[in-house]
Write a protein that holds these residues in place. Structure first.
Motif, PDB file in Angstrom:
ATOM      1  N   SER A 136      57.643  19.202   6.540  1.00 33.80           N
ATOM      2  CA  SER A 136      56.750  19.786   7.104  1.00 33.80           C
ATOM      3  C   SER A 136      56.651  19.176   8.405  1.00 33.80           C
ATOM      4  CB  SER A 136      55.188  19.350   6.292  1.00 33.80           C
ATOM      5  OG  SER A 136      55.677  19.712   4.812  1.00 33.80           O
ATOM      6  N   GLN A 163      52.155  25.626   4.481  1.00 38.71           N
ATOM      7  CA  GLN A 163      51.236  24.753   4.120  1.00 38.71           C
ATOM      8  C   GLN A 163      49.745  24.922   4.912  1.00 38.71           C
ATOM      9  OE1 GLN A 163      53.828  21.173   4.281  1.00 38.71           O
ATOM     10  NE2 GLN A 163      52.625  20.381   2.419  1.00 38.71           N
ATOM     11  N   GLU A 164      50.052  25.250   6.184  1.00 33.89           N
ATOM     12  CA  GLU A 164      48.863  25.027   7.048  1.00 33.89           C
ATOM     13  C   GLU A 164      48.055  26.308   6.421  1.00 33.89           C
ATOM     14  OE1 GLU A 164      50.434  23.568  11.223  1.00 33.89           O
ATOM     15  OE2 GLU A 164      50.673  25.351  10.775  1.00 33.89           O
ATOM     16  N   CYS A 166      56.479  16.321   1.998  1.00 30.57           N
ATOM     17  CA  CYS A 166      55.813  17.448   2.416  1.00 30.57           C
ATOM     18  C   CYS A 166      54.633  17.353   1.383  1.00 30.57           C
ATOM     19  CB  CYS A 166      56.644  18.576   2.594  1.00 30.57           C
ATOM     20  SG  CYS A 166      56.855  19.518   1.156  1.00 30.57           S
ATOM     21  N   CYS A 167      54.916  17.040   0.280  1.00 30.87           N
ATOM     22  CA  CYS A 167      53.814  17.178  -0.948  1.00 30.87           C
ATOM     23  C   CYS A 167      52.554  16.243  -0.545  1.00 30.87           C
ATOM     24  CB  CYS A 167      54.160  17.004  -2.157  1.00 30.87           C
ATOM     25  SG  CYS A 167      55.540  18.051  -2.792  1.00 30.87           S
ATOM     26  N   MET A 222      51.485  25.298  -3.419  1.00 34.12           N
ATOM     27  CA  MET A 222      52.736  25.037  -2.709  1.00 34.12           C
ATOM     28  C   MET A 222      53.981  25.191  -3.468  1.00 34.12           C
ATOM     29  SD  MET A 222      51.735  21.755  -0.418  1.00 34.12           S
ATOM     30  CE  MET A 222      52.839  20.712  -1.213  1.00 34.12           C
ATOM     31  N   HIS A 261      46.261  25.552   3.347  1.00 35.79           N
ATOM     32  CA  HIS A 261      45.160  24.495   3.416  1.00 35.79           C
ATOM     33  C   HIS A 261      44.071  25.132   4.044  1.00 35.79           C
ATOM     34  CE1 HIS A 261      43.315  20.789   4.169  1.00 35.79           C
ATOM     35  NE2 HIS A 261      43.398  20.931   5.496  1.00 35.79           N
ATOM     36  N   MET A 300      45.828  23.117  -3.878  1.00 37.65           N
ATOM     37  CA  MET A 300      46.725  23.263  -2.736  1.00 37.65           C
ATOM     38  C   MET A 300      48.127  23.007  -3.542  1.00 37.65           C
ATOM     39  SD  MET A 300      46.962  22.580   0.477  1.00 37.65           S
ATOM     40  CE  MET A 300      48.498  22.597   1.531  1.00 37.65           C
ATOM     41  N   PHE A 357      58.484  24.025   5.999  1.00 39.29           N
ATOM     42  CA  PHE A 357      57.387  24.445   5.302  1.00 39.29           C
ATOM     43  C   PHE A 357      55.849  24.477   5.834  1.00 39.29           C
ATOM     44  CE2 PHE A 357      55.371  24.109   0.777  1.00 39.29           C
ATOM     45  CZ  PHE A 357      55.711  25.222   0.219  1.00 39.29           C
ATOM     46  N   THR A 358      56.050  24.093   7.111  1.00 40.85           N
ATOM     47  CA  THR A 358      54.732  23.918   7.717  1.00 40.85           C
ATOM     48  C   THR A 358      53.776  24.866   7.816  1.00 40.85           C
ATOM     49  OG1 THR A 358      56.309  22.335   9.037  1.00 40.85           O
ATOM     50  CG2 THR A 358      53.931  22.687   9.761  1.00 40.85           C
TER      51      THR A 358
END
Ligand code: ATP
Ligand code: MG
Length: 385
Positions: A209, A246-247, A342-343, A262, A250, A258, A242-243
């Protein structure tokens, strides 16, 4: 007298055609492991002999062989001509400096050798006592070390004392190919090692991420992948950004889901990349109940998005048992380096430990799952180790 290394595999279950398939793969693995090191290679019945290497390469050869799946045991040995004087001189040299109770064990495959096996064992035992008693003493029932004399049909005799345990398992390539989901943690490298041990070729996929996770965190994963690659005969590592996914999660989904959301994305992407690269299974380092994402309910909701078999070799292992293997294969010190995963980005205070499928499916409606996956797949970095 010259140096050699005896390589043995486990013969259980190896019958008919199966055996030649297995042997071919093991020889391929041996050649891969010893690439770039001068040596010669010989087959003797169901064993292999590595010879003609430089003395200074011995440790490197042993360390490489200790990572080859399918090798049951290894013995550093001496090779001499099959005559009593040479065998005797070699035995004396080999036992020099040793203490404790011993026996001599002779295997006489060459029936032309003038002494019977029991007779030779007794003679050599007597010579050793002459030279080294009282430091050594005979004990044929429960010896502390055994001097093995193996008189081959070709006119050579192998002499060795030590039998060192190898990885065991099956040679790489005998159990298809799996996609290892690798994080920077302790568990996933161990999971990869365990499937490599069973003969599975590996590819690996990692989700990062950046810029929430650092370059150093990614380097750590690369180092771990390289370490696992030494056991699996190479690894192709796929690095996925993966950013954005995730955004989006989120921003648009309930906080407590979450991690579940993911993981569903990770699994889908792992399966897609796996299929494109000929993998037949996905491998994770999950262990039942270890964290919120590894309860049976969490596993059920993430598992539901893939159809490939999911292999979780650590599912019933305790953390301490996993750490023990991690230490054995040499990944532990790297795994515990304190970099973010990243988790841990956007990690909710109270993750759902028993996520409900309906809630997850409802939350996912807020996202364009396919578009997000396609976007992630457009920008995958691949490194071959
Ligand atoms: P590990 O020690 O392997 O990091 P963990 O105990 O931290 O495992 P989780 O974070 O729940 O457990 O991850 C479970 C499994 O999911 C990992 O073992 C790994 O197979 C996979 N995984 C987790 N994070 C990633 C990631 N960033 N990229 C790829 N796979 C991951
Ligand atoms: Mg982790």
């Amino acid at each position: 007298m010259k140096d050699a290394i005896i390589v043995r595999y486990c013969e259980i279950h190896l019958k008919g055609k199966n055996r030649s398939f297995f042997e071919r793969l093991l020889v391929e693995s041996l050649e891969r492991a010893l690439k770039g090191i001068k040596h010669s290679f010989k087959t003797i019945n169901t064993r292999y002999l590595i010879e003609d290497y430089a003395e200074e390469d011995y440790s490197l050869i042993m360390s490489r062989l200790s990572k080859v799946s399918g090798i049951h045991t290894l013995s550093p040995a001496k090779v001499v001509d099959s005559n009593f004087e040479e065998i005797k001189d070699c035995a004396i040299k080999m036992v020099a400096g040793r203490r404790g109770e011993f026996k001599v064990n002779t295997n006489r495959a060459d029936k032309k050798f003038p002494m019977h096996s029991v007779e030779l064992s007794r003679e050599i035992g007597a010579v050793l006592l002459d030279n080294y008693a009282p430091n050594i003493k005979v004990n044929v029932i429960n010896p502390e070390f055994v001097l093995n004399i193996d008189i081959r049909e070709c006119g050579d005799t192998l002499i060795y004392t030590d039998v060192i345990k190898g990885v065991g398992g099956l040679p790489i390539g005998s159990s298809g190919k799996g996609m290892l989901m690798i994080s920077g943690g302790i568990d996933s490298p161990v999971a990869g090692y365990m499937l490599a041990k069973r003969g599975m070729r590996l590819e690996a996929i990692h989700f990062h991420s950046y810029p929430y996770t650092s370059e150093a965190a990614l380097d750590k994963v690369k180092t771990l992948a390289k370490m696992v690659a030494e056991y699996s005969g190479g690894i192709k590592l796929h690095i996925v950004k993966f950013t954005h996914i995730q955004e989006e999660i989120h921003e648009k989904c309930p906080d407590d889901l979450m991690i579940t959301m993911m993981r569903r994305f990770m699994m889908r992407i792992a399966e897609k990349v796996g299929k494109e690269n000929g993998c037949q299974a996905i491998i994770t380092g999950e262990s039942l109940g270890q964290v919120a994402s590894q309860t049976i309910e969490s596993i059920t909701t993430s598992n539901a998005v893939v159809s490939m078999p999911m292999l979780r070799p650590l599912i019933a292992f305790d953390k301490l048992e996993i750490i023990e293997i991690s230490n054995k294969i040499g990944t532990y010190e790297t795994s515990i380096l304190p970099y973010e995963d990243c988790c841990t980005v956007f990690l909710p205070k109270f993750p759902a430990t028993k996520p409900k499928m309906e809630a997850v499916l409802k939350a996912e409606k807020a996202l364009d799952v396919e578009a997000l996956i396609d976007e992630a797949l457009k920008n995958v970095e691949v490194i071959a180790y």
